[in-house]
Design a protein around this motif. Structure first.
Motif, short mmCIF file in Angstrom:
data_model
loop_
_atom_site.label_atom_id
_atom_site.label_comp_id
_atom_site.label_asym_id
_atom_site.label_seq_id
_atom_site.Cartn_x
_atom_site.Cartn_y
_atom_site.Cartn_z
N ALA A 68 44.58 39.01 29.56
CA ALA A 68 43.59 38.76 30.60
C ALA A 68 44.26 38.81 31.97
O ALA A 68 45.48 38.66 32.10
N VAL A 69 43.44 39.02 33.00
CA VAL A 69 43.95 39.09 34.37
C VAL A 69 43.04 38.30 35.29
O VAL A 69 41.81 38.46 35.27
N HIS A 70 43.65 37.44 36.09
CA HIS A 70 42.93 36.70 37.13
C HIS A 70 43.60 37.01 38.46
O HIS A 70 44.82 36.84 38.60
N GLY A 71 42.83 37.49 39.42
CA GLY A 71 43.38 37.80 40.73
C GLY A 71 42.54 37.23 41.84
O GLY A 71 41.45 36.68 41.61
N GLU A 72 43.02 37.39 43.07
CA GLU A 72 42.30 36.85 44.21
C GLU A 72 41.13 37.72 44.64
O GLU A 72 40.08 37.21 45.06
N GLU A 73 41.28 39.04 44.54
CA GLU A 73 40.32 39.93 45.17
C GLU A 73 39.24 40.49 44.24
O GLU A 73 38.21 40.95 44.71
N PHE A 74 39.48 40.48 42.93
CA PHE A 74 38.54 41.09 42.00
C PHE A 74 38.23 40.13 40.85
O PHE A 74 38.95 39.16 40.62
N ALA A 75 37.17 40.44 40.11
CA ALA A 75 36.71 39.57 39.04
C ALA A 75 37.72 39.52 37.89
O ALA A 75 38.48 40.47 37.66
N ILE A 86 47.49 36.80 39.69
CA ILE A 86 48.11 37.58 40.76
C ILE A 86 47.49 37.27 42.12
O ILE A 86 46.28 37.07 42.24
N ASP A 87 48.34 37.20 43.10
CA ASP A 87 47.92 37.14 44.50
C ASP A 87 48.59 38.32 45.18
O ASP A 87 49.81 38.32 45.38
N PRO A 88 47.85 39.36 45.52
CA PRO A 88 48.48 40.59 46.02
C PRO A 88 49.25 40.39 47.31
O PRO A 88 50.33 40.96 47.49
N ILE A 89 48.69 39.59 48.22
CA ILE A 89 49.41 39.24 49.45
C ILE A 89 49.13 37.77 49.75
O ILE A 89 48.04 37.42 50.22
N ASP A 90 50.09 36.93 49.47
CA ASP A 90 50.01 35.53 49.84
C ASP A 90 50.54 35.42 51.26
O ASP A 90 51.70 35.71 51.53
N GLY A 91 49.67 35.00 52.19
CA GLY A 91 50.03 35.01 53.60
C GLY A 91 49.37 36.17 54.33
O GLY A 91 49.99 36.80 55.20
N VAL A 101 56.39 36.84 56.96
CA VAL A 101 56.36 35.82 55.91
C VAL A 101 55.09 35.98 55.06
O VAL A 101 54.06 35.37 55.32
N TRP A 102 55.16 36.87 54.08
CA TRP A 102 54.08 37.10 53.12
C TRP A 102 54.73 37.64 51.85
O TRP A 102 55.87 38.11 51.87
N ALA A 103 54.02 37.53 50.75
CA ALA A 103 54.63 37.92 49.47
C ALA A 103 53.56 38.26 48.45
O ALA A 103 52.41 37.81 48.54
N THR A 104 53.95 39.04 47.46
CA THR A 104 53.13 39.29 46.29
C THR A 104 53.54 38.31 45.21
O THR A 104 54.74 38.15 44.92
N LEU A 105 52.55 37.63 44.61
CA LEU A 105 52.81 36.63 43.58
C LEU A 105 52.28 37.14 42.25
O LEU A 105 51.11 37.48 42.14
N ILE A 106 53.16 37.17 41.25
CA ILE A 106 52.78 37.62 39.90
C ILE A 106 53.19 36.55 38.92
O ILE A 106 54.37 36.17 38.85
N ALA A 107 52.22 36.04 38.14
CA ALA A 107 52.50 34.98 37.17
C ALA A 107 51.92 35.34 35.82
O ALA A 107 50.95 36.09 35.72
N LEU A 108 52.52 34.79 34.78
CA LEU A 108 51.96 34.85 33.44
C LEU A 108 51.70 33.44 32.97
O LEU A 108 52.62 32.60 32.97
N VAL A 109 50.45 33.16 32.60
CA VAL A 109 50.07 31.87 32.02
C VAL A 109 49.83 32.10 30.54
O VAL A 109 49.01 32.93 30.15
N ASP A 110 50.56 31.39 29.71
CA ASP A 110 50.46 31.55 28.25
C ASP A 110 50.03 30.22 27.64
O ASP A 110 50.69 29.20 27.85
N ALA A 111 48.93 30.23 26.91
CA ALA A 111 48.39 29.02 26.29
C ALA A 111 48.21 27.90 27.30
O ALA A 111 48.49 26.73 27.04
N GLY A 112 47.77 28.27 28.49
CA GLY A 112 47.48 27.28 29.51
C GLY A 112 48.64 26.81 30.34
O GLY A 112 48.48 25.92 31.18
#
Length: 267
Positions: A68-75, A86-91, A101-112
């Protein structure tokens, strides 16, 4: 970097994606034709935000089609125990004003649980990452990295605190408690956004907090802070990125800061 975890393949993938997104975002940073709009929540979004998220989603669709994918800009897309956040541009406000001072944030959440995080800030020439059990690291690549560890400061009077702005605390009715915390620490600076939390992981700052955040703002930060030996909760003490706010510390100062930001916590 030689320490391995159960998420090594995912971490390598996240780095590959971050490399691609860095090229996209840097090409649009300070671009004269950058298009900026206002979203319904009155926050800005640029064409770079949307393009960057599309790149990440396309790569994940090819490499991890079952996730699954959860992002800031799309469903949200997909279902299951593994979710990329994912947050494509934080800042974005910094990005559109030419502040690096801005960054791309990529995370994986597994089983919560957030189990992997990559924070890539190409305009600063910096990247941070962690996966559960592998430690937290910074550097230009997996092969050339320095391990991170939080500070050993144990008293608020000796602590350095970072935040984003006073407005959020005032809007949430918590300005007085936040100002109380600022008066008890040694030093305050508004480094803001992701950078505050990476500085905690590096041991350069001892505390960082924000009164209102979304999951995509925080998920990638959690593994980096905790693998560096820090603690990540909401300002009400809820562990991880699910409490709608953030208090991040070197762990030694956490309970004392919580008592100031939410004095009714133990009632």
């Amino acid at each position: 970097m030689t320490i391995r975890s159960g998420y090594d393949d995912d971490l390598r993938l996240a780095h590959v994606i971050a490399d691609q997104v860095d090229s996209v975002t840097m090409a649009r940073f300070k671009a004269l034709d950058l298009r900026v709009e206002t979203k319904p929540d009155l926050t800005p979004v640029s064409d770079a935000d949307r393009t960057a998220e599309e790149v990440i989603r396309a790569q994940l669709a090819r490499a991890r089609p079952r996730d699954a994918v959860h992002g800031e800009e799309f469903a949200d897309t997909g279902r299951g125990p593994r979710q990329w956040v994912i947050d494509p541009i934080d800042g974005t406000k910094n990005f559109i004003r030419g502040v690096p001072v801005w960054a791309t944030l990529i995370a994986l959440v597994d089983a919560g649980q957030p189990v992997l995080g990559v924070v890539s800030a190409p305009a600063l020439g910096r990247r941070w990452w962690a996966a559960t059990g592998s430690g937290a690291w910074t550097g230009r690549s997996l092969a050339a990295a320095t391990r991170l560890h939080v500070s050993g400061v144990g008293d608020l009077s000796d602590a350095s605190l970072s935040y984003s702005s006073l407005t959020g605390w005032e809007d949430r009715g918590r300005l007085d408690s936040f100002l109380d915390l600022t008066r008890k620490v040694w030093r305050t600076r508004a480094y803001g956004d992701f950078w505050s939390y990476m500085l905690v992981a590096e041991g350069a700052v001892d505390l960082a907090c924000e009164p209102e955040l979304e999951l995509h703002d925080m998920a990638a930060l959690v593994p980096i802070v905790t693998e560096a030996g820090g603690r990540f909760t909401s300002i009400k003490g809820v562990p991880g990125p699910f409490g709608g706010s953030a208090l991040v510390s070197n762990a030694l100062l956490h309970d004392a800061a919580l008592q100031i930001l939410d004095p009714l916590l133990d009632d």
